[in-house]
Enzyme design. Structure first.
Site, PDB file in Angstrom:
ATOM      1  N   CYS A   1      -7.267  -8.502   3.487  1.00  0.00           N
ATOM      2  CA  CYS A   1      -6.597  -9.576   4.230  1.00  0.00           C
ATOM      3  C   CYS A   1      -7.556 -10.321   5.151  1.00  0.00           C
ATOM      4  CB  CYS A   1      -5.451  -9.004   5.060  1.00  0.00           C
ATOM      5  SG  CYS A   1      -4.303  -7.981   4.131  1.00  0.00           S
TER       6      CYS A   1
ATOM      7  N   GLN B   1       0.815  -1.219   0.000  1.00  0.00           N
ATOM      8  CA  GLN B   1       0.000   0.000   0.000  1.00  0.00           C
ATOM      9  C   GLN B   1       0.846   1.264   0.000  1.00  0.00           C
ATOM     10  OE1 GLN B   1      -3.080   0.242  -0.516  1.00  0.00           O
ATOM     11  NE2 GLN B   1      -4.329  -1.250   0.559  1.00  0.00           N
TER      12      GLN B   1
ATOM     13  N   HIS C   1      -0.278  -4.424  -8.834  1.00  0.00           N
ATOM     14  CA  HIS C   1      -1.632  -3.921  -9.086  1.00  0.00           C
ATOM     15  C   HIS C   1      -2.004  -2.735  -8.203  1.00  0.00           C
ATOM     16  CE1 HIS C   1      -2.584  -6.604  -5.665  1.00  0.00           C
ATOM     17  NE2 HIS C   1      -3.659  -5.854  -5.491  1.00  0.00           N
TER      18      HIS C   1
ATOM     19  N   THR D   1      10.580 -19.718 -15.158  1.00  0.00           N
ATOM     20  CA  THR D   1      10.722 -18.779 -16.267  1.00  0.00           C
ATOM     21  C   THR D   1      10.154 -17.418 -15.888  1.00  0.00           C
ATOM     22  OG1 THR D   1      10.514 -20.588 -17.854  1.00  0.00           O
ATOM     23  CG2 THR D   1      10.179 -18.360 -18.694  1.00  0.00           C
TER      24      THR D   1
END
Length: 220
Positions: free
Chosen positions: A161, A14, A36, A75
């Protein structure tokens, strides 16, 4: 904590792009980030690991090809990495101007919501993230209020959460709230694309909805 050989890990999901972060000045040994939260691609994050003073060693969770210095094999997803880097770059460029703009919007929303009787601001009025407001509202149930607002505004009654628990927020309880008041909390997240017009529309909608729900309770 370094004198006691205790490592300091900070979840900065945050914080990145919203407040200045300096791992040296803050004596942070490990720092978790996610894309995000700064408008980057979903599904990618990062972990800062201090290299010296002291050097932090962590055990690998995935074994195989030895990528990322054998800490996390697999990868690398180049498009997401590039997107993450660009998102952080943009958020840091706009940090000062966005903080100022979002603070003004937050204070505007805060003032309008607190004009309604029985609305309590949770946390410090200014020492908080620019785009964050959490309030508890007397006389209404948080779930009922969210349901009434559904389809008009995206809100939460708690942190992501703890979204799977039905218990009242332990943070609000620690602030001295009763279970009833803790259950009636709303969390607002303002962002880069939030406008002043939206703030006014949302505050009026919430105030009108709270008044309506309170009247329904009185009538019953």
């Amino acid at each position: 904590m370094s004198k006691k050989d205790v490592l300091f890990h900070s979840d900065a999901a945050q914080a990145i792009g919203k407040i200045p972060l300096d791992v040296k000045e803050m004596n942070i040994n490990l720092l978790s980030l996610t894309a995000h939260k700064v408008y980057g691609p979903k599904g990618i994050g990062a972990l800062y690991i201090r290299r010296r003073d002291p050097r932090v060693n962590i055990a690998p969770q995935l074994h195989g090809g030895g990528q990322e210095k054998e800490i996390r094999s697999g990868t690398l997803y180049t498009p997401q990495i590039v997107g993450f880097g660009k998102a952080i770059e943009l958020s840091l460029e706009e940090l000062e101007t966005e903080n100022k703009r979002q603070t003004e919007l937050r204070d505007r929303l805060q003032k309008q919501l607190l004009s309604l009787e029985g609305v309590h601001l949770n946390g410090h009025p200014t020492q908080r993230l620019a785009g964050n407001i959490n309030v508890s509202i007397e006389g209404v149930d948080g779930a009922a209020l969210l349901l009434a607002l559904q389809g008009n505004v995206a809100l939460s009654s708690g942190s992501a959460c703890t979204s799977t628990t039905t218990k009242p927020s332990h943070v609000l309880k620690a602030l001295g709230h009763s279970d009833k008041l803790a259950y009636s909390s709303l969390r607002f997240g303002l962002g880069r694309f939030t406008t002043c017009q939206e703030i006014d529309i949302i505050s009026k909608l919430i105030i009108d909805t709270v008044k309506s729900l309170r009247q329904t309770i009185i009538n019953h």
